[in-house]
Structures are given as C-alpha cells and as structure tokens.
Design a protein around this motif. Structure first.
Motif, PDB file in Angstrom:
ATOM      1  N   UNK A   1       0.851  -1.189   0.000  1.00 56.61           N
ATOM      2  CA  UNK A   1       0.000   0.000   0.000  1.00 56.61           C
ATOM      3  C   UNK A   1       0.885   1.238   0.000  1.00 56.61           C
ATOM      4  N   UNK A   2       0.273   2.402  -0.149  1.00 56.62           N
ATOM      5  CA  UNK A   2       1.051   3.637  -0.299  1.00 56.62           C
ATOM      6  C   UNK A   2       1.942   3.902   0.906  1.00 56.62           C
ATOM      7  N   UNK A   3       1.421   3.703   2.103  1.00 55.79           N
ATOM      8  CA  UNK A   3       2.204   3.985   3.299  1.00 55.79           C
ATOM      9  C   UNK A   3       3.446   3.108   3.372  1.00 55.79           C
ATOM     10  N   UNK A   4       3.266   1.802   3.169  1.00 54.71           N
ATOM     11  CA  UNK A   4       4.401   0.890   3.268  1.00 54.71           C
ATOM     12  C   UNK A   4       5.418   1.119   2.156  1.00 54.71           C
ATOM     13  N   UNK A   5       4.932   1.307   0.939  1.00 54.11           N
ATOM     14  CA  UNK A   5       5.857   1.525  -0.184  1.00 54.11           C
ATOM     15  C   UNK A   5       6.668   2.797   0.027  1.00 54.11           C
ATOM     16  N   UNK A   6       6.019   3.841   0.527  1.00 58.16           N
ATOM     17  CA  UNK A   6       6.726   5.093   0.819  1.00 58.16           C
ATOM     18  C   UNK A   6       7.797   4.868   1.880  1.00 58.16           C
ATOM     19  N   UNK A   7       7.464   4.112   2.911  1.00 57.99           N
ATOM     20  CA  UNK A   7       8.429   3.825   3.975  1.00 57.99           C
ATOM     21  C   UNK A   7       9.591   2.976   3.452  1.00 57.99           C
ATOM     22  N   UNK A   8       9.285   2.024   2.571  1.00 60.74           N
ATOM     23  CA  UNK A   8      10.341   1.199   1.984  1.00 60.74           C
ATOM     24  C   UNK A   8      11.336   2.067   1.209  1.00 60.74           C
ATOM     25  N   UNK A   9      10.801   2.974   0.404  1.00 60.74           N
ATOM     26  CA  UNK A   9      11.656   3.848  -0.410  1.00 60.74           C
ATOM     27  C   UNK A   9      12.501   4.752   0.478  1.00 60.74           C
ATOM     28  N   UNK A  10      11.897   5.319   1.504  1.00 63.19           N
ATOM     29  CA  UNK A  10      12.644   6.190   2.423  1.00 63.19           C
ATOM     30  C   UNK A  10      13.765   5.406   3.105  1.00 63.19           C
ATOM     31  N   UNK A  11      13.494   4.160   3.460  1.00 64.73           N
ATOM     32  CA  UNK A  11      14.511   3.336   4.088  1.00 64.73           C
ATOM     33  C   UNK A  11      15.681   3.066   3.155  1.00 64.73           C
ATOM     34  N   UNK A  12      15.377   2.753   1.904  1.00 66.89           N
ATOM     35  CA  UNK A  12      16.440   2.497   0.937  1.00 66.89           C
ATOM     36  C   UNK A  12      17.256   3.760   0.666  1.00 66.89           C
ATOM     37  N   UNK A  13      16.598   4.900   0.564  1.00 65.85           N
ATOM     38  CA  UNK A  13      17.314   6.162   0.375  1.00 65.85           C
ATOM     39  C   UNK A  13      18.305   6.400   1.508  1.00 65.85           C
ATOM     40  N   UNK A  14      17.879   6.128   2.721  1.00 66.94           N
ATOM     41  CA  UNK A  14      18.731   6.337   3.884  1.00 66.94           C
ATOM     42  C   UNK A  14      19.932   5.393   3.872  1.00 66.94           C
ATOM     43  N   UNK A  15      19.691   4.104   3.620  1.00 70.04           N
ATOM     44  CA  UNK A  15      20.782   3.138   3.645  1.00 70.04           C
ATOM     45  C   UNK A  15      21.775   3.357   2.498  1.00 70.04           C
ATOM     46  N   UNK A  16      21.264   3.767   1.344  1.00 72.05           N
ATOM     47  CA  UNK A  16      22.123   3.992   0.184  1.00 72.05           C
ATOM     48  C   UNK A  16      22.772   5.377   0.198  1.00 72.05           C
ATOM     49  N   UNK A  17      22.287   6.249   1.059  1.00 70.37           N
ATOM     50  CA  UNK A  17      22.833   7.601   1.131  1.00 70.37           C
ATOM     51  C   UNK A  17      22.523   8.429  -0.096  1.00 70.37           C
ATOM     52  N   UNK A  18      21.339   8.227  -0.662  1.00 68.92           N
ATOM     53  CA  UNK A  18      20.941   8.924  -1.884  1.00 68.92           C
ATOM     54  C   UNK A  18      19.742   9.838  -1.637  1.00 68.92           C
ATOM     55  N   UNK A  19      19.589  10.826  -2.504  1.00 71.41           N
ATOM     56  CA  UNK A  19      18.412  11.692  -2.454  1.00 71.41           C
ATOM     57  C   UNK A  19      17.324  11.195  -3.391  1.00 71.41           C
ATOM     58  N   UNK A  20      17.727  10.399  -4.392  1.00 72.96           N
ATOM     59  CA  UNK A  20      16.763   9.836  -5.345  1.00 72.96           C
ATOM     60  C   UNK A  20      17.246   8.455  -5.767  1.00 72.96           C
ATOM     61  N   UNK A  21      16.326   7.487  -5.799  1.00 74.89           N
ATOM     62  CA  UNK A  21      16.653   6.148  -6.274  1.00 74.89           C
ATOM     63  C   UNK A  21      16.583   6.111  -7.793  1.00 74.89           C
ATOM     64  N   UNK A  22      17.581   5.482  -8.427  1.00 77.39           N
ATOM     65  CA  UNK A  22      17.559   5.348  -9.882  1.00 77.39           C
ATOM     66  C   UNK A  22      16.356   4.523 -10.333  1.00 77.39           C
ATOM     67  N   UNK A  23      16.101   3.445  -9.609  1.00 74.09           N
ATOM     68  CA  UNK A  23      14.950   2.591  -9.936  1.00 74.09           C
ATOM     69  C   UNK A  23      14.590   1.761  -8.723  1.00 74.09           C
ATOM     70  N   UNK A  24      13.303   1.617  -8.479  1.00 73.26           N
ATOM     71  CA  UNK A  24      12.821   0.709  -7.448  1.00 73.26           C
ATOM     72  C   UNK A  24      11.860  -0.284  -8.096  1.00 73.26           C
ATOM     73  N   UNK A  25      11.999  -1.545  -7.716  1.00 69.80           N
ATOM     74  CA  UNK A  25      11.145  -2.610  -8.241  1.00 69.80           C
ATOM     75  C   UNK A  25      10.328  -3.217  -7.113  1.00 69.80           C
ATOM     76  N   UNK A  26       9.089  -3.551  -7.403  1.00 69.67           N
ATOM     77  CA  UNK A  26       8.313  -4.366  -6.473  1.00 69.67           C
ATOM     78  C   UNK A  26       8.955  -5.748  -6.472  1.00 69.67           C
TER      79      UNK A  26
END
Length: 326
Positions: free
Chosen positions: A96-121
């Motif tokens: 759902x939107x809440x979880x997907x948003x949290x997943x993306x924020x988590x990956x941004x933090x761990x990767x040290x990026x401001x934008x992900x090149x690509x995210x896949x389900x």
C-alpha cells in the motif's frame, strides 16, 4: 564492457551488472563488510556500472555497503533496488502507499541517496500486479523526486504482462538456459513498450556454472539445500525450479555442446544474445566471481548451431517440468 539502455530513453548501463543477494556472504552465512567491499571494488575495476540490490538483502547490509561504495567513486553507477519482501506476512494488503513510501525512504537512507535510480516491487503476490493503488503510489514517489523510475521483479510471465498495463520502466525476471519462456511473449511486448528486461538468476543458482556434480554439498542454511521444493519461497528461485539431478544431465550435454567444463561465459553470453535484455545480473559472494562473470562480455557471439543446441537440450530435459509453471 558494452553498454545497453536500461529501458527506452533510460540510462546506459553495463550489459553485465552485479547482483547482490550474496554480497559479502554465502547464502545462509553472516554478512562480511570487508568481503562486500572487495566484491564492489572488483565490479568497478571490471567496468560494471549497474548494481542490483534489495532492502531485505542481508538485513539491509547490502544497501549500506553499496551506499559506502558509492561515496568512494565519482563515476556514475546505476543502482536498482527492490522493496516488499520485508513484509511479514508477505501479503497483497501489505503493498500500500504507506508501506511503499516507507520502503523507499529506508532504501534512500541506507544507500545515502536523495533519489533512487529505480525501485522494483520485489516479487509480490500476483494480485499486486493489478492493484491500482500500488502503481499510483509509485507515480507519486516519482513526482516527488524520490525515485527516477520504477518497475517489477516477477516470478511468472503472466505477472509481467499484467504489470505492463501500468507505466513501468523495467521487468526483472528469471531468464537463463533453463528458463526460456520469457522470450516467447514477455520480451516482444516489453520491447514494443520500451520496457527494459533485467535477467536475474542467470546461472540457475550456480547449476549453469558447470562446477557442480552429484557429490556437491551446499550449506545447511543455503536455499539450495532448504528450498528445492519451495519450502521457504517460490522454488523457481532455486536452480530455476529444475530438479537437481535432471539439471546435471542437461549441464553435461551443454558442456559437450560448448566443448568446455566452464559454462559461465557461455551461459551469460546466451542471455545477452537476446537484444531485449538490458542487463544480466549474476551474483558474486567473492571478488574472483566478478572477474569470472565479466568474461562473458568478451566471449564471441554464439553460433546459430549453439543457440539451437541450447533449445534442444531444454526441450529434452527441462521444458516438461518447468515451462508451464512460470
């Protein structure tokens, strides 16, 4: 190293990338940060510019190691990460939107990026591929500048066909000498829509290296020991769903076809012979495996006879038990 577009009008990436399910570890063993760094450095030295990871790999340590690696070099790397498999239970409702948003924020933090090149389900339950809310959430994240593009990692061809009803950029799918089905319907539609193909599990969990035999022992916690019948997750992830003994028979004929004991460059080159493939992502748990994988980039194009030979071996040993399942 040759480059290909990750998707239509997308970034150019090395045709051989790096899969990081095993980064810094062997399946079922503790994460080793030093070994992970060696693998990533070896990828850099060999011209690899595309790295595939996921938020769940090694409990997030894969993304963290990649984040540290990105800080070392000024060159541009394309990082594709995946989300969803951290859900417990792993259900359609969890996407759902809440979880997907949290997943993306988590990956941004761990990767040290401001934008992900690509995210896949990350191989969600099949109903997710027709769930408008999920793709609307991804569109919102793209509009917000959190992700540059998005796509899906799939188990079944039918899931990829469903996902292409939405504006996805790429599909990650098991494709190798033991899994021919994606080339029949999925690839032509993806090419028509400008959707990239990321070929995963290219060596069928190592079976297509040619290095295993009936006496090979895998680790106690290795999925090649624990998941041969799908006890932990989709069995298509383990040896591409091929019965181990049957796979060894097919491998013996592949070795005869190519006149070698080392199938790695031929198995990867076979995948790259398909123009629809954007990048193939063999994994590596140690640096020497990276240099072994990239030899495929220098391997001559396979002949018509070799390509037909692979199909004949697939038809003889694999098709009946595998083709209809995924």
């Amino acid at each position: 190293m040759k480059n290909r577009h990750l998707y239509k009008d997308g970034p150019l990436v090395s045709e051989i990338g790096l899969g990081t399910w095993q980064l810094g570890t062997k399946w079922g063993e503790p994460f080793n940060e030093v070994e992970a760094e060696k693998v990533l450095d070896e990828a850099y030295k060999n011209g690899i510019t595309m790295i595939d990871t996921a938020d769940c790999y090694n409990g997030g340590n894969s993304e963290k190691a990649i984040g540290n690696f990105l800080k070392k070099y000024s060159e541009k790397f394309t990082v594709v990460t995946k989300c969803g498999r951290c859900l417990n239970p792993h259900t359609t409702e969890g996407y759902n939107k809440e979880n997907i948003t949290n997943f993306v924020e988590g990956s941004l933090s761990r990767l040290g990026l401001e934008k992900l090149d690509m995210v896949l389900l990350h191989c969600p339950p099949s109903p997710v591929f027709s769930k408008d809310e999920v793709f609307e959430a991804l569109d919102s994240l793209k509009s917000a500048g959190k992700i540059a593009s998005y796509g899906v990692s799939i188990e079944k061809v039918s899931e990829g066909l469903s996902a292409m009803k939405y504006p996805i950029s790429a599909i990650e799918v098991v494709f190798n000498m033991f899994r021919l089905k994606p080339a029949e319907e999925l690839f032509p539609m993806a090419k028509n829509k400008g959707v990239g193909i990321i070929a995963r599990v290219p060596l069928a969990s190592g079976l297509l290296t040619g290095r295993y035999d009936e006496n090979t022992k895998f680790g106690e916690k290795d999925h090649r020991t624990t998941n041969r019948n799908g006890e932990r997750f989709d069995k298509g992830e383990t040896f591409s769903g091929v019965d181990y003994a049957t796979g060894l028979k097919a491998v013996a004929e592949l070795k005869a076809l190519f006149g070698t004991e080392d199938l790695i460059p031929y198995a990867l080159k076979w995948i790259l012979m398909h123009d629809e493939v954007s990048v193939v992502i063999p994994g590596a748990s140690k640096a020497s495996q990276v240099s072994s994988n990239v030899r495929a980039a220098e391997t001559p194009a396979l002949t018509k006879e070799q390509m037909e030979g692979v199909k004949a071996i697939y038809d003889k040993y694999i098709r009946q038990s595998v083709h209809g399942l995924w």
